[in-house]
Design a protein around this motif. Structure first.
Motif, mmCIF file in Angstrom:
data_model
loop_
_atom_site.group_PDB
_atom_site.id
_atom_site.type_symbol
_atom_site.label_atom_id
_atom_site.label_comp_id
_atom_site.label_asym_id
_atom_site.label_seq_id
_atom_site.Cartn_x
_atom_site.Cartn_y
_atom_site.Cartn_z
ATOM 1 N N GLN A 1 -9.562 9.572 3.366
ATOM 2 C CA GLN A 1 -8.518 10.260 2.652
ATOM 3 C C GLN A 1 -8.144 11.755 3.242
ATOM 4 O O GLN A 1 -6.999 12.315 3.313
ATOM 5 C CB GLN A 1 -8.638 9.964 1.158
ATOM 6 N N LYS B 1 -2.644 5.196 1.742
ATOM 7 C CA LYS B 1 -3.551 3.963 2.120
ATOM 8 C C LYS B 1 -3.074 3.243 3.280
ATOM 9 O O LYS B 1 -3.976 2.724 3.726
ATOM 10 C CB LYS B 1 -3.566 2.827 0.876
ATOM 11 N N ARG C 1 0.980 -1.074 -0.083
ATOM 12 C CA ARG C 1 -0.087 0.135 0.001
ATOM 13 C C ARG C 1 0.905 1.421 0.209
ATOM 14 O O ARG C 1 2.030 1.217 0.569
ATOM 15 C CB ARG C 1 -0.845 -0.168 1.194
#
Length: 246
Positions: free
Chosen positions: A118, A101, A97
């Motif tokens: 996010q 992430k 990732r």
């Protein structure tokens, strides 16, 4: 906030028992910065891992906000753990990732919407000075940058307590400063922090309280001024003599 009562941890091997913690009693109030120092093998990492039950104590209690963790049902324990962020020596980032992430991962597990996760991750990257590395993968980062990402991930769930298990021990000397700077900034935000560290200057200058451990015991506890300028225990005196001579 946190109370340890007669906490013990014994590891059993085929040949002998190893006492890692031997009746630890400690109270940590909201907003305090506890620096835990001592030689390797003193039980420091075991202590901090017992606070969130990553290591289950052999005996005694860990009480957080009046709740005994060792007595909580699994679901309640998992919920309470969300209030406790943990930063390890080895970063523990997910290599497949990218940075953003990695930070979003605990938020995803908690069911936070992708766009909200996010947005939170970008705020945290700015906080640790890595907003330009959101799309980078761990293999593209320095050790100091990886640890700063790990700190951002630990902050994602807005914990009330942060546990640091020697967060700079795996770093090259030139990278230590950037991680300690982030930790100093967090300390100024009023977070409760428990920091196992070999960085004596950090323990002296940033901590509100310092604990010196040896042989699974708390040998001495006090303010940084008390511990570093007037240690009472001979083991504390011997340990600090190397630092104080520098």
């Amino acid at each position: 906030m946190i109370e340890l009562k007669n906490l013990s941890k014994v590891y059993k091997t085929s040949e002998k028992e190893i006492v890692a913690l031997d009746g630890i009693n400690l109270t940590i109030q909201d907003g305090e910065i506890f620096g835990i120092i001592g030689l390797s093998g003193a039980g420091k990492s075991t202590l901090v891992r017992c606070i969130n039950l990553l290591e289950r104590p052999t005996g005694g209690e860990v009480i957080i906000d009046g709740k005994s963790l060792t007595e909580l049902p699994r679901r309640e324990l998992l919920k309470l753990r969300q209030q406790i962020g943990m930063i390890f020596q080895g970063f523990n980032l997910l290599e497949q990732r990218n940075v953003i992430k990695n930070i979003c991962f605990p938020l995803e597990l908690a069911g936070v919407k992708k766009e909200d996760a996010q947005a939170r991750a970008l705020e945290l990257l700015k906080l640790v000075g890595l907003e330009d590395r959101a799309s980078s993968y761990p293999s593209q980062l320095s050790g100091g940058q990886k640890q700063r990402v790990a700190i951002a991930r630990a902050l994602a769930m807005e914990p009330e307590v942060l546990l640091f298990d020697e967060p700079t021990s795996a770093l090259d000397p030139q990278m230590v400063g950037e991680v300690l700077e982030v930790m100093r900034n967090l300390a100024n935000e009023g977070l409760t922090m428990i920091v196992v560290t070999h960085e004596m200057a950090f323990a002296r200058d940033v901590s509100t309280n310092v604990v010196f451990m040896a042989d699974g015991l708390i040998c001495e506890e006090g303010s940084p001024k008390d511990i570093f300028e007037n240690p009472q225990n001979p083991k504390t005196q011997e340990f600090l003599s190397r630092f104080l001579e520098k």
